[in-house]
Design an enzyme around this catalytic site. Structure first.
Site, PDB file in Angstrom:
ATOM      1  N   HIS A 271       0.860  -1.188   0.000  1.00  0.00           N
ATOM      2  CA  HIS A 271       0.000   0.000   0.000  1.00  0.00           C
ATOM      3  C   HIS A 271       0.894   1.236   0.000  1.00  0.00           C
ATOM      4  O   HIS A 271       1.943   1.256   0.626  1.00  0.00           O
ATOM      5  CB  HIS A 271      -0.900   0.018   1.245  1.00  0.00           C
ATOM      6  CG  HIS A 271      -2.066   0.936   1.081  1.00  0.00           C
ATOM      7  ND1 HIS A 271      -2.000   2.280   1.331  1.00  0.00           N
ATOM      8  CD2 HIS A 271      -3.320   0.693   0.639  1.00  0.00           C
ATOM      9  CE1 HIS A 271      -3.178   2.833   1.079  1.00  0.00           C
ATOM     10  NE2 HIS A 271      -3.992   1.908   0.655  1.00  0.00           N
ATOM     11  N   ASP A 328      -7.983  -5.154  -0.675  1.00  0.00           N
ATOM     12  CA  ASP A 328      -8.403  -5.991  -1.814  1.00  0.00           C
ATOM     13  C   ASP A 328      -8.070  -7.466  -1.662  1.00  0.00           C
ATOM     14  O   ASP A 328      -8.478  -8.275  -2.490  1.00  0.00           O
ATOM     15  CB  ASP A 328      -7.743  -5.449  -3.091  1.00  0.00           C
ATOM     16  CG  ASP A 328      -8.281  -4.063  -3.441  1.00  0.00           C
ATOM     17  OD1 ASP A 328      -7.482  -3.141  -3.624  1.00  0.00           O
ATOM     18  OD2 ASP A 328      -9.523  -3.928  -3.475  1.00  0.00           O
TER      19      ASP A 328
HETATM   20  C1  SDX Z   1      -5.922   0.264  -3.258  1.00  0.00           C
HETATM   21  O1  SDX Z   1      -4.131   4.635  -1.986  1.00  0.00           O
HETATM   22  C2  SDX Z   1      -5.124   4.040  -1.526  1.00  0.00           C
HETATM   23  O2  SDX Z   1      -5.659   4.365  -0.466  1.00  0.00           O
HETATM   24  C3  SDX Z   1      -5.657   2.918  -2.381  1.00  0.00           C
HETATM   25  C4  SDX Z   1      -6.738   2.059  -1.721  1.00  0.00           C
HETATM   26  C5  SDX Z   1      -8.015   2.834  -1.532  1.00  0.00           C
HETATM   27  O3  SDX Z   1      -8.795   2.472  -0.613  1.00  0.00           O
HETATM   28  O4  SDX Z   1      -8.292   3.718  -2.329  1.00  0.00           O
HETATM   29  O5  SDX Z   1      -6.284   1.581  -0.470  1.00  0.00           O
HETATM   30  C6  SDX Z   1      -7.106   0.869  -2.602  1.00  0.00           C
HETATM   31  O6  SDX Z   1      -5.594   0.646  -4.345  1.00  0.00           O
HETATM   32  C7  SDX Z   1      -5.125  -0.768  -2.522  1.00  0.00           C
HETATM   33  C8  SDX Z   1      -3.904  -1.270  -3.346  1.00  0.00           C
HETATM   34  C9  SDX Z   1      -4.391  -2.354  -4.311  1.00  0.00           C
HETATM   35  N1  SDX Z   1      -3.283  -2.749  -5.241  1.00  0.00           N
HETATM   36  C10 SDX Z   1      -2.703  -3.948  -5.139  1.00  0.00           C
HETATM   37  O7  SDX Z   1      -2.935  -4.777  -4.281  1.00  0.00           O
HETATM   38  C11 SDX Z   1      -1.670  -4.226  -6.251  1.00  0.00           C
HETATM   39  C12 SDX Z   1      -0.393  -4.823  -5.653  1.00  0.00           C
HETATM   40  N2  SDX Z   1       0.260  -3.770  -4.864  1.00  0.00           N
HETATM   41  C13 SDX Z   1       1.333  -3.030  -5.469  1.00  0.00           C
HETATM   42  O8  SDX Z   1       1.168  -2.728  -6.803  1.00  0.00           O
HETATM   43  C14 SDX Z   1       1.863  -1.914  -4.581  1.00  0.00           C
HETATM   44  O9  SDX Z   1       1.985  -2.425  -3.327  1.00  0.00           O
HETATM   45  C15 SDX Z   1       1.125  -0.607  -4.515  1.00  0.00           C
HETATM   46  C16 SDX Z   1       1.039   0.058  -5.833  1.00  0.00           C
HETATM   47  C17 SDX Z   1      -0.244  -0.773  -3.938  1.00  0.00           C
HETATM   48  C18 SDX Z   1       1.896   0.290  -3.582  1.00  0.00           C
HETATM   49  O10 SDX Z   1       3.148   0.433  -4.086  1.00  0.00           O
HETATM   50  P1  SDX Z   1       4.282   1.191  -3.214  1.00  0.00           P
HETATM   51  O11 SDX Z   1       3.982   1.135  -1.776  1.00  0.00           O
HETATM   52  O12 SDX Z   1       4.477   2.519  -3.815  1.00  0.00           O
HETATM   53  O13 SDX Z   1       5.501   0.290  -3.371  1.00  0.00           O
HETATM   54  P2  SDX Z   1       6.456   0.351  -4.604  1.00  0.00           P
HETATM   55  O14 SDX Z   1       5.629   0.115  -5.850  1.00  0.00           O
HETATM   56  O15 SDX Z   1       7.305   1.568  -4.520  1.00  0.00           O
HETATM   57  O16 SDX Z   1       7.325  -0.942  -4.312  1.00  0.00           O
HETATM   58  C19 SDX Z   1       8.263  -0.950  -3.226  1.00  0.00           C
HETATM   59  C20 SDX Z   1       8.884  -2.324  -3.295  1.00  0.00           C
HETATM   60  C21 SDX Z   1       9.268  -2.695  -4.732  1.00  0.00           C
HETATM   61  O17 SDX Z   1      10.316  -3.651  -4.627  1.00  0.00           O
HETATM   62  P3  SDX Z   1      11.891  -3.103  -4.710  1.00  0.00           P
HETATM   63  O18 SDX Z   1      11.971  -2.182  -5.883  1.00  0.00           O
HETATM   64  O19 SDX Z   1      12.117  -2.416  -3.384  1.00  0.00           O
HETATM   65  O20 SDX Z   1      12.695  -4.365  -4.841  1.00  0.00           O
HETATM   66  O21 SDX Z   1       7.914  -3.296  -2.892  1.00  0.00           O
HETATM   67  C22 SDX Z   1       7.657  -4.165  -3.963  1.00  0.00           C
HETATM   68  C23 SDX Z   1       8.081  -3.439  -5.233  1.00  0.00           C
HETATM   69  O22 SDX Z   1       8.372  -4.355  -6.256  1.00  0.00           O
HETATM   70  N3  SDX Z   1       6.216  -4.425  -3.954  1.00  0.00           N
HETATM   71  C24 SDX Z   1       5.670  -5.618  -4.137  1.00  0.00           C
HETATM   72  C25 SDX Z   1       4.287  -5.437  -4.015  1.00  0.00           C
HETATM   73  N4  SDX Z   1       4.029  -4.136  -3.765  1.00  0.00           N
HETATM   74  C26 SDX Z   1       5.227  -3.507  -3.739  1.00  0.00           C
HETATM   75  N5  SDX Z   1       6.234  -6.822  -4.396  1.00  0.00           N
HETATM   76  C27 SDX Z   1       5.381  -7.872  -4.522  1.00  0.00           C
HETATM   77  N6  SDX Z   1       4.021  -7.754  -4.411  1.00  0.00           N
HETATM   78  C28 SDX Z   1       3.449  -6.569  -4.161  1.00  0.00           C
HETATM   79  N7  SDX Z   1       2.124  -6.455  -4.080  1.00  0.00           N
END
Ligand code: SDX
Length: 390
Positions: A271, A328
């Site tokens: 998140h 989710d």
């Molecule tokens: C919602 O903002 C809100 O409030 C949204 C929401 C709402 O109520 O409106 O809460 C609803 O959108 C919830 C999120 C739903 N999305 C998902 O579940 C999709 C999977 N999640 C990711 O795409 C990700 O976690 C995000 C986009 C939600 C958040 O991304 P961040 O916190 O900005 O993290 P990042 O993309 O900068 O990643 C940081 C690291 C990376 O690895 P490194 O580069 O450090 O090696 O964490 C890893 C990412 O690859 N990572 C994940 C991951 N999420 C982040 N690795 C594996 N699985 C994941 N889900």
């Protein structure tokens, strides 16, 4: 400093605007709507009462809630000409695309009441959107499965009406399962607002041009569609079904995630704000097994989901990156048990989020201090250069 993205003093201030609606503490996993903790609202409130709270700032009195509920109930029907709108889509159209277009199309029937600065017109638009979004959603589903649309039944409650229009058929009486209705009402409360997430910021930004409420909400629906945002609930179930169908060992799947093979992520995890357990996910996780058992629809995918969570919570990759289940991760399992196809999951998220979008749009229109300013950038392109003389 709050309220503006401050590039001019050398750092990016992540506060895009001020707002008095929803408070999140991402480190502590705290979520409150107008000061009320999410677990208390989920336990004691109803979706329409919570909608009133978000939009008007205070819990309604009994009379206020009755009037609000009556108002919404009496606007659930669509203009008869709107029904032709659905016939324009191919059967396989994703209901989120139908929903965003439907909200925009809805405004064409109310051209005389779209002024963002006329309180009466904002009021009736608020009621119309809350009342008609579930109707549009159920009609999108009916069109996709080739079944006739059902008119709303004003003797039913908000969620019950939606369930009947979605699953009922003219040939039979539809009995709403009170367990399903209560569980869905609670899920709508959990989704009702979430400060400046992608879709809400979109609603604010579009509304900041003084675009009408329908146009702004339609843009929010499109932003929510993305699999990294609201589309994640559909993506989680598809991920679980793929793991199950391929007979993949959950530990092996998690290795793929950690190695970022083909960009795969553990959908429903992580998140932008919560670096702790999403309090909404905790509530859904508590409910999911009970709801499935009460509906007598046990699902092996629940054990798979819980197994993946167990692995993640003990694995350094996830712990170091503070990746926990978000709202989710478990919701799709309940939606599936209720009989919704996966394409409808994000539509359900949109119905839940609508009062938050409306509340945030109204706050921004009424209080310029809460506007999201025009975003700036850090320019990384070419410095000035002369056009070559021929
Ligand atoms: C919602 O903002 C809100 O409030 C949204 C929401 C709402 O109520 O409106 O809460 C609803 O959108 C919830 C999120 C739903 N999305 C998902 O579940 C999709 C999977 N999640 C990711 O795409 C990700 O976690 C995000 C986009 C939600 C958040 O991304 P961040 O916190 O900005 O993290 P990042 O993309 O900068 O990643 C940081 C690291 C990376 O690895 P490194 O580069 O450090 O090696 O964490 C890893 C990412 O690859 N990572 C994940 C991951 N999420 C982040 N690795 C594996 N699985 C994941 N889900």
């Amino acid at each position: 400093t709050t309220g503006r993205v401050g590039l001019d003093i050398g750092f990016v201030n992540t506060a895009s605007c001020e707002s008095a609606i929803t408070f999140i503490d991402g480190d502590e996993g705290i979520l409150r709507y107008r000061g009320y903790p999410i677990d208390q609202l989920a336990e004691k409130s109803t979706f329409l009462e919570t909608s009133y709270l978000l939009i008007y700032g205070e819990l309604p009195t009994k009379e206020q809630l009755e009037e609000f509920t009556d108002n919404v109930t009496r606007h659930t029907m669509l203009h008869e000409e709107m029904k032709r709108f659905f016939a324009g889509f191919p059967r396989e159209a994703h209901p989120m695309a139908v929903l965003s277009s439907g909200v925009s199309a809805l405004s064409t029937f109310y051209q005389d009441s779209l002024d963002p600065f006329d309180e009466e017109q904002v009021h009736i638009s608020t009621i119309r959107l809350l009342a008609k979004l579930p109707t549009i959603a159920s009609y999108a589903h009916k069109t996709a499965i080739g079944q006739p649309m059902l008119y709303p039944d004003n003797d039913l409650g908000y969620v019950e009406n939606f369930l009947r229009m979605t699953f009922g058929v003219p040939a039979e009486k539809y009995e709403v399962d009170p367990v399903v209705a209560k569980a869905l009402d609670r899920l709508f409360i959990l989704h009702a607002d979430h400060e400046q997430n992608c879709s809400t910021s979109t609603v604010r930004l579009v509304g900041s041009s003084q675009a009408n409420m329908f146009a702004s909400i339609s843009a929010g629906v499109n932003a929510l569609f993305g699999p990294l945002h609201g589309g994640a609930n559909q993506a989680v179930l598809e991920m679980l079904e793929d793991i199950q169908a391929e007979g993949t060992d959950p530990k092996k799947y998690m290795e793929k995630v950690k190695n970022k093979e083909d960009g795969v992520k553990l959908m429903g995890f992580g998140h932008r704000v919560y670096k702790n357990y999403d309090p909404r996910a905790a509530i859904v996780k508590k409910d999911v097994r009970a709801v499935l058992e009460t509906m007598n629809k046990p699902d092996p995918l629940l054990d798979l989901a819980m197994g993946l969570e167990d692995i993640a919570l003990k694995d350094d990759y996830f712990v170091e990156r503070k990746l926990y289940p978000n709202v989710d991760f478990y919701t799709g399992l309940i939606y599936k048990a209720m009989g919704f196809p996966t394409e409808m999951f994000t539509v359900l998220f949109a119905i839940g989020r609508l009062p938050g979008w409306i509340a945030q749009w109204r706050e921004m229109i009424n209080d310029p201090k809460t506007k999201i300013g025009r975003p700036r950038q850090v320019y990384t392109g070419e410095t000035e250069r002369a056009y070559p003389s021929k």
